[in-house]
Design a protein around this motif. Sequence first.
Motif, PDB file in Angstrom:
ATOM      1  N   PRO A 100     -69.365  29.827 106.934  1.00  0.00           N
ATOM      2  CA  PRO A 100     -69.128  29.129 108.209  1.00  0.00           C
ATOM      3  C   PRO A 100     -69.058  27.616 108.068  1.00  0.00           C
ATOM      4  O   PRO A 100     -68.396  26.947 108.854  1.00  0.00           O
ATOM      5  CB  PRO A 100     -70.338  29.564 109.050  1.00  0.00           C
ATOM      6  CG  PRO A 100     -70.703  30.911 108.513  1.00  0.00           C
ATOM      7  CD  PRO A 100     -70.459  30.819 107.049  1.00  0.00           C
ATOM      8  N   ILE A 101     -69.735  27.067 107.055  1.00  0.00           N
ATOM      9  CA  ILE A 101     -69.665  25.626 106.821  1.00  0.00           C
ATOM     10  C   ILE A 101     -68.221  25.181 106.618  1.00  0.00           C
ATOM     11  O   ILE A 101     -67.788  24.133 107.078  1.00  0.00           O
ATOM     12  CB  ILE A 101     -70.520  25.252 105.588  1.00  0.00           C
ATOM     13  CG1 ILE A 101     -72.000  25.352 105.932  1.00  0.00           C
ATOM     14  CG2 ILE A 101     -70.203  23.838 105.114  1.00  0.00           C
ATOM     15  CD1 ILE A 101     -72.926  25.097 104.758  1.00  0.00           C
ATOM     16  N   GLY A 102     -67.453  26.033 105.908  1.00  0.00           N
ATOM     17  CA  GLY A 102     -66.069  25.687 105.615  1.00  0.00           C
ATOM     18  C   GLY A 102     -65.187  25.563 106.840  1.00  0.00           C
ATOM     19  O   GLY A 102     -64.088  24.999 106.770  1.00  0.00           O
ATOM     20  N   GLU A 103     -65.651  26.081 107.978  1.00  0.00           N
ATOM     21  CA  GLU A 103     -64.873  25.966 109.207  1.00  0.00           C
ATOM     22  C   GLU A 103     -64.635  24.513 109.591  1.00  0.00           C
ATOM     23  O   GLU A 103     -63.671  24.183 110.274  1.00  0.00           O
ATOM     24  CB  GLU A 103     -65.592  26.703 110.347  1.00  0.00           C
ATOM     25  CG  GLU A 103     -65.551  28.220 110.243  1.00  0.00           C
ATOM     26  CD  GLU A 103     -64.156  28.773 110.475  1.00  0.00           C
ATOM     27  OE1 GLU A 103     -63.403  28.193 111.282  1.00  0.00           O
ATOM     28  OE2 GLU A 103     -63.811  29.790 109.841  1.00  0.00           O
ATOM     29  N   ALA A 104     -65.536  23.629 109.159  1.00  0.00           N
ATOM     30  CA  ALA A 104     -65.366  22.204 109.452  1.00  0.00           C
ATOM     31  C   ALA A 104     -64.114  21.631 108.779  1.00  0.00           C
ATOM     32  O   ALA A 104     -63.619  20.575 109.168  1.00  0.00           O
ATOM     33  CB  ALA A 104     -66.601  21.422 109.014  1.00  0.00           C
ATOM     34  N   GLY A 105     -63.607  22.339 107.787  1.00  0.00           N
ATOM     35  CA  GLY A 105     -62.395  21.889 107.106  1.00  0.00           C
ATOM     36  C   GLY A 105     -61.118  22.481 107.667  1.00  0.00           C
ATOM     37  O   GLY A 105     -60.027  22.219 107.151  1.00  0.00           O
ATOM     38  N   ARG A 106     -61.252  23.286 108.723  1.00  0.00           N
ATOM     39  CA  ARG A 106     -60.055  23.884 109.323  1.00  0.00           C
ATOM     40  C   ARG A 106     -59.108  22.785 109.796  1.00  0.00           C
ATOM     41  O   ARG A 106     -59.511  21.809 110.419  1.00  0.00           O
ATOM     42  CB  ARG A 106     -60.440  24.785 110.493  1.00  0.00           C
ATOM     43  CG  ARG A 106     -59.263  25.548 111.094  1.00  0.00           C
ATOM     44  CD  ARG A 106     -59.698  26.416 112.252  1.00  0.00           C
ATOM     45  NE  ARG A 106     -60.515  27.538 111.840  1.00  0.00           N
ATOM     46  CZ  ARG A 106     -60.015  28.688 111.393  1.00  0.00           C
ATOM     47  NH1 ARG A 106     -58.704  28.834 111.292  1.00  0.00           N
ATOM     48  NH2 ARG A 106     -60.812  29.676 111.044  1.00  0.00           N
ATOM     49  N   GLY A 107     -57.846  22.950 109.527  1.00  0.00           N
ATOM     50  CA  GLY A 107     -56.859  21.929 109.865  1.00  0.00           C
ATOM     51  C   GLY A 107     -56.589  20.979 108.723  1.00  0.00           C
ATOM     52  O   GLY A 107     -55.537  20.320 108.688  1.00  0.00           O
ATOM     53  N   ARG A 108     -57.520  20.883 107.779  1.00  0.00           N
ATOM     54  CA  ARG A 108     -57.326  20.037 106.595  1.00  0.00           C
ATOM     55  C   ARG A 108     -57.040  20.881 105.358  1.00  0.00           C
ATOM     56  O   ARG A 108     -56.342  20.426 104.456  1.00  0.00           O
ATOM     57  CB  ARG A 108     -58.578  19.182 106.347  1.00  0.00           C
ATOM     58  CG  ARG A 108     -58.900  18.178 107.457  1.00  0.00           C
ATOM     59  CD  ARG A 108     -57.888  17.051 107.534  1.00  0.00           C
ATOM     60  NE  ARG A 108     -58.289  16.020 108.471  1.00  0.00           N
ATOM     61  CZ  ARG A 108     -58.958  14.927 108.160  1.00  0.00           C
ATOM     62  NH1 ARG A 108     -59.324  14.718 106.910  1.00  0.00           N
ATOM     63  NH2 ARG A 108     -59.276  14.045 109.082  1.00  0.00           N
ATOM     64  N   TYR A 109     -57.598  22.088 105.314  1.00  0.00           N
ATOM     65  CA  TYR A 109     -57.382  22.941 104.145  1.00  0.00           C
ATOM     66  C   TYR A 109     -55.893  23.226 103.955  1.00  0.00           C
ATOM     67  O   TYR A 109     -55.204  23.650 104.880  1.00  0.00           O
ATOM     68  CB  TYR A 109     -58.156  24.254 104.312  1.00  0.00           C
ATOM     69  CG  TYR A 109     -57.970  25.216 103.147  1.00  0.00           C
ATOM     70  CD1 TYR A 109     -58.618  25.011 101.949  1.00  0.00           C
ATOM     71  CD2 TYR A 109     -57.116  26.321 103.262  1.00  0.00           C
ATOM     72  CE1 TYR A 109     -58.449  25.884 100.876  1.00  0.00           C
ATOM     73  CE2 TYR A 109     -56.945  27.201 102.205  1.00  0.00           C
ATOM     74  CZ  TYR A 109     -57.615  26.974 101.011  1.00  0.00           C
ATOM     75  OH  TYR A 109     -57.434  27.841  99.958  1.00  0.00           O
ATOM     76  N   HIS A 110     -55.400  22.959 102.768  1.00  0.00           N
ATOM     77  CA  HIS A 110     -54.016  23.203 102.370  1.00  0.00           C
ATOM     78  C   HIS A 110     -53.023  22.254 103.055  1.00  0.00           C
ATOM     79  O   HIS A 110     -51.814  22.421 102.917  1.00  0.00           O
ATOM     80  CB  HIS A 110     -53.614  24.661 102.654  1.00  0.00           C
ATOM     81  CG  HIS A 110     -52.432  25.113 101.851  1.00  0.00           C
ATOM     82  ND1 HIS A 110     -52.395  25.068 100.469  1.00  0.00           N
ATOM     83  CD2 HIS A 110     -51.229  25.623 102.237  1.00  0.00           C
ATOM     84  CE1 HIS A 110     -51.235  25.522 100.056  1.00  0.00           C
ATOM     85  NE2 HIS A 110     -50.502  25.871 101.086  1.00  0.00           N
ATOM     86  N   GLN A 111     -53.532  21.255 103.766  1.00  0.00           N
ATOM     87  CA  GLN A 111     -52.622  20.325 104.442  1.00  0.00           C
ATOM     88  C   GLN A 111     -51.865  19.464 103.441  1.00  0.00           C
ATOM     89  O   GLN A 111     -50.664  19.213 103.608  1.00  0.00           O
ATOM     90  CB  GLN A 111     -53.413  19.440 105.403  1.00  0.00           C
ATOM     91  CG  GLN A 111     -52.537  18.574 106.307  1.00  0.00           C
ATOM     92  CD  GLN A 111     -53.360  17.712 107.243  1.00  0.00           C
ATOM     93  OE1 GLN A 111     -53.932  16.713 106.841  1.00  0.00           O
ATOM     94  NE2 GLN A 111     -53.422  18.114 108.505  1.00  0.00           N
ATOM     95  N   LEU A 112     -52.532  18.988 102.403  1.00  0.00           N
ATOM     96  CA  LEU A 112     -51.879  18.184 101.373  1.00  0.00           C
ATOM     97  C   LEU A 112     -51.180  19.063 100.350  1.00  0.00           C
ATOM     98  O   LEU A 112     -50.019  18.844 100.010  1.00  0.00           O
ATOM     99  CB  LEU A 112     -52.899  17.280 100.676  1.00  0.00           C
ATOM    100  CG  LEU A 112     -53.617  16.245 101.537  1.00  0.00           C
ATOM    101  CD1 LEU A 112     -54.619  15.458 100.688  1.00  0.00           C
ATOM    102  CD2 LEU A 112     -52.615  15.293 102.184  1.00  0.00           C
TER     103      LEU A 112
END
Length: 454
Positions: A131-143
């Motif tokens: 669940p911690i990784g949810e904070a990266g939603r929208g950034r993951y795989h963006q670059l």
Amino acid sequence: MQSEQQYINLYEQCRTMIHEHSSDVMNSVRDEAFEAFKAQGFPSKKVERYKYTDISKLFEPDYGLNLNRLEIPVDPYTAFRCDVPNLSTNLYFVVNDSFYRGERREERGERIPQAAAKLPDGVIIGNLSSPIGEAGRGRYHQLAGKDDDAVTHLNTMLAQDGLFVYVPKNVKVDRAIQVINILKSDVDLMVNRRVLIIVEEGAEVKLLFCDHAADDRQFLTTQVIEAFVGERAHLGLYCLEETHAKNVRVSNVYIDQQRDSHVCHNIITLHNGTTRNKLDLTLSGEGADCECYGCVIADKEQHVDNNTLIVHKAGHCTSNELYKYVLNDEATGAFAGRVLVEPGAQKTSSQMTNQNLCASSKSRMYTQPMLEIYADDVKCAHGSTVGQLNDAALFYMRQRGISEAEAKTLLQQAFVGEVVDRIDLQPLRDRLHHLVDMRFRGKLSKCEGCKLCK
């Protein structure tokens, strides 16, 4: 398509298993990456950015994968010792491709040094698949998603876990965060490691990644690192590879910088088998600056290929690159660096330098520095050299009673020392000078003081 087909078949057969053992954040782009990989396949050496490394050949062997996410029976906090005096880092572990979730020493009630004190409020270090990784939603795989790269596609479709680092606005992490990547397996293993770093506006952090192999097996590692650096933020990203000759490592790093931010990226290869590092760094905001350094020491039949792309999108930005190689025996090195200055990026300042020593007649170095400029008010330069040890300097040292072997070691140390000296962490810098000395003397197999579980 022989190398690609085994991974295409694997994903089609195990898609449900891969999804079940990962998170929504990572699964949301997985099928898209699979379709891109299926259509594209691995690049040949005819592709400009892969002309010096045969990627398809590296992925031909049939490696095992831990798709069921079986627990690896190791406690790295007791199996790993790193006696680096006064380094004072916050220490974390990634075992193969999973952030180690076991209890830290302080959670077991053990007394710990001040160096392992609690991180500042709001700083997150944890699993991308939690669940911690949810904070990266929208950034993951963006670059990474903007780069049509086959290895990145493969990593995205197979990676099930990863490391998430988040530093909130205006928070300064005084102690460096050290992440030990341990490769451990009793069979030949493929590892797909993913890292997401977010450094918000005005924040500062230094990250040290150390790659080690704990078992004498064939390892194939793909790694994708995405780093977002906000306005006026500072990121130090230091990577040290010290594995063994059976290790294949393909790493793609993507960094985006906003206005007045600063990034220092330093990668050092001391021991390896075959290594291919790619760095794509974009200066998106005015006044941003970056420093990119690399040091390679290779012998026997080792192969190290560094490929960089620095894009100046905004004006008044500065980039400085320095990569140095020392190659012996039948080692092969390659460096291809490209600086792209886009239209409107006026007042750009860029310097790219690649210097190389071929210490034997059978070693080979390929170098290709490039500038591509579409603005007229810039200051850009690049250069590369390939040579051997200076005969006059060797003769001078021999005349003063220094043996030939010692003279060569001292000259090689001095040559790469300029890169090591660019590391901001003084204890690490001092330790690396020692490790480089040991490496040139043929005495280094792993960090002195380190004990990895066998």
